[in-house]
Scaffold this active site. Structure first.
Site, short mmCIF file in Angstrom:
data_model
loop_
_atom_site.label_atom_id
_atom_site.label_comp_id
_atom_site.label_asym_id
_atom_site.label_seq_id
_atom_site.Cartn_x
_atom_site.Cartn_y
_atom_site.Cartn_z
N HIS A 41 -31.22 25.91 29.12
CA HIS A 41 -31.78 25.05 30.16
C HIS A 41 -32.04 23.64 29.63
O HIS A 41 -31.79 22.64 30.32
CB HIS A 41 -33.10 25.61 30.68
CG HIS A 41 -32.97 26.91 31.40
ND1 HIS A 41 -33.41 28.10 30.87
CD2 HIS A 41 -32.45 27.22 32.62
CE1 HIS A 41 -33.19 29.08 31.73
NE2 HIS A 41 -32.60 28.58 32.80
N GLN A 65 -31.81 35.85 46.54
CA GLN A 65 -30.63 36.19 45.75
C GLN A 65 -30.82 37.48 44.97
O GLN A 65 -29.95 37.87 44.18
CB GLN A 65 -30.24 35.04 44.81
CG GLN A 65 -31.22 34.75 43.69
CD GLN A 65 -30.90 33.44 42.99
OE1 GLN A 65 -30.96 32.36 43.59
NE2 GLN A 65 -30.55 33.52 41.72
N GLU A 153 -22.39 26.53 32.86
CA GLU A 153 -21.13 27.21 33.06
C GLU A 153 -21.23 28.72 32.84
O GLU A 153 -20.32 29.45 33.20
CB GLU A 153 -20.06 26.64 32.12
CG GLU A 153 -19.58 25.26 32.52
CD GLU A 153 -18.38 24.80 31.72
OE1 GLU A 153 -18.05 25.46 30.71
OE2 GLU A 153 -17.78 23.78 32.09
N LYS A 154 -22.33 29.20 32.26
CA LYS A 154 -22.45 30.65 32.05
C LYS A 154 -22.32 31.39 33.38
O LYS A 154 -21.67 32.42 33.46
CB LYS A 154 -23.77 31.01 31.38
CG LYS A 154 -23.90 32.52 31.10
CD LYS A 154 -25.22 32.85 30.46
CE LYS A 154 -26.36 32.81 31.45
NZ LYS A 154 -26.27 33.91 32.47
N SER A 191 -32.21 34.03 30.40
CA SER A 191 -33.60 34.45 30.53
C SER A 191 -33.73 35.96 30.48
O SER A 191 -34.77 36.50 30.07
CB SER A 191 -34.20 33.91 31.83
OG SER A 191 -34.17 32.49 31.84
N ARG A 192 -32.69 36.68 30.90
CA ARG A 192 -32.74 38.14 30.93
C ARG A 192 -32.51 38.77 29.56
O ARG A 192 -32.65 39.99 29.41
CB ARG A 192 -31.74 38.68 31.94
CG ARG A 192 -32.12 38.43 33.40
CD ARG A 192 -31.17 39.14 34.36
NE ARG A 192 -31.67 39.13 35.73
CZ ARG A 192 -31.30 38.27 36.67
NH1 ARG A 192 -30.45 37.29 36.37
NH2 ARG A 192 -31.79 38.35 37.90
#
Length: 283
Positions: A41, A65, A153-154, A191-192
């Site tokens: 980020h 989402q 882009e991930k 983040s996961r």
């Protein structure tokens, strides 16, 4: 020397703050996030600072989402740490609405994207996802009215969906993709990743390794199916449950029959334990 960002939580306060940022016709960049900020980020924020005079970061965990079976309730939320990281980057403004602000009572309008949103990748496994993304990003674009918006882009299919939406709806914002930031062992920052057990964390870089080896085979002239099948075997042997591992046209996300068909992107999504990871590379 860092300074504390202005934090706003209502649309009128956001508009007043933006009027101040746009004094002397300064350009504005938006970095949309769901918080739980990491170095990936921060790389988006730094690119935003190179592209515009002022930077706005939104932090909003968007419920539309997430499917009912997904991790909306447990999604990492690290507000104080997020603010400190953005202050260190001299971000001017944090837009931090709550759910009732973004989706007030009797909210009834949603964006239904097609094109890259119906490519048979993420949408095949998360059919709710891109409608939720397009709606919230459309709202963010109309709320902030940025000159440029930065996305990683991930989440490559998401980047293509948002880019198409901004173009199709004449939203007046240039969407810019930023390269994926990786850990030293190649795992894409997410983040996961905090959900991974120590054993799973050791196995997780196999996604990137499999993509690199499959891409090398393709560049060396191997047939697509053979190269991809070898990569799938690597991923599954590492303990992943594979959702997809495919090569697509990098702009349309349409299937290809040859790497000569245009710019090519390799995309993968797989579960390791209960954690779903996605990644992609250019071929």
């Amino acid at each position: 020397m860092s300074r504390n960002p202005t934090i706003v939580r209502t649309v009128p306060a956001l508009r007043r703050a933006l009027d101040g940022l746009r004094a002397r016709k300064a350009t504005v960049a938006l970095v949309p996030t769901m918080g739980a900020l990491h170095d990936g980020h921060i790389s988006l924020v730094r690119l935003a600072k190179r592209r515009a005079a002022k930077v706005v970061v939104s932090i909003f965990v968007n419920p539309t989402q997430f499917a009912p079976t997904e991790d909306f309730g447990s999604y990492p939320r690290t507000w104080k740490a997020d603010v400190a990281k953005l202050a260190a980057e001299n971000v001017e403004l944090i837009w931090h609405p709550d759910v009732k602000t973004m989706y007030p009572e009797r909210f009834a309008t949603r964006i239904a994207p097609e094109g890259p949103a119906t490519a048979g990748l993420e949408d095949r496994f998360r059919p709710h996802f891109f409608g939720g993304v397009a709606t919230v990003v459309g709202k963010l674009f109309t709320q902030v009215r940025p000159d440029v918006a930065i996305f990683g882009e991930k989440d490559f299919q998401q980047l293509r969906v948002v880019t198409q939406m901004a173009h199709d709806l004449d939203l007046g914002v240039r969407v810019v993709g930023s390269r994926t930031v990786r850990e030293r062992d190649g795992l894409a920052m997410s983040s996961r990743n905090v959900y991974l057990s120590p054993e799973e964390r050791r196995a997780a870089p196999m996604l990137y390794k499999a993509m690199k080896e499959s891409a090398a085979r393709l560049r060396a002239g191997s047939e697509i199916e053979g190269a991809m099948e070898a990569g799938r075997a690597m991923i599954e042997n590492a303990g992943f449950k594979l959702d997809y591992f495919e090569v697509r046209h990098a702009e349309t996300l349409a299937p290809i029959v040859s790497v000569k068909d245009g710019p090519v992107r390799m995309l993968v999504a797989a579960k390791l334990g209960t954690t779903r990871l996605i990644d992609n590379i250019a071929v």
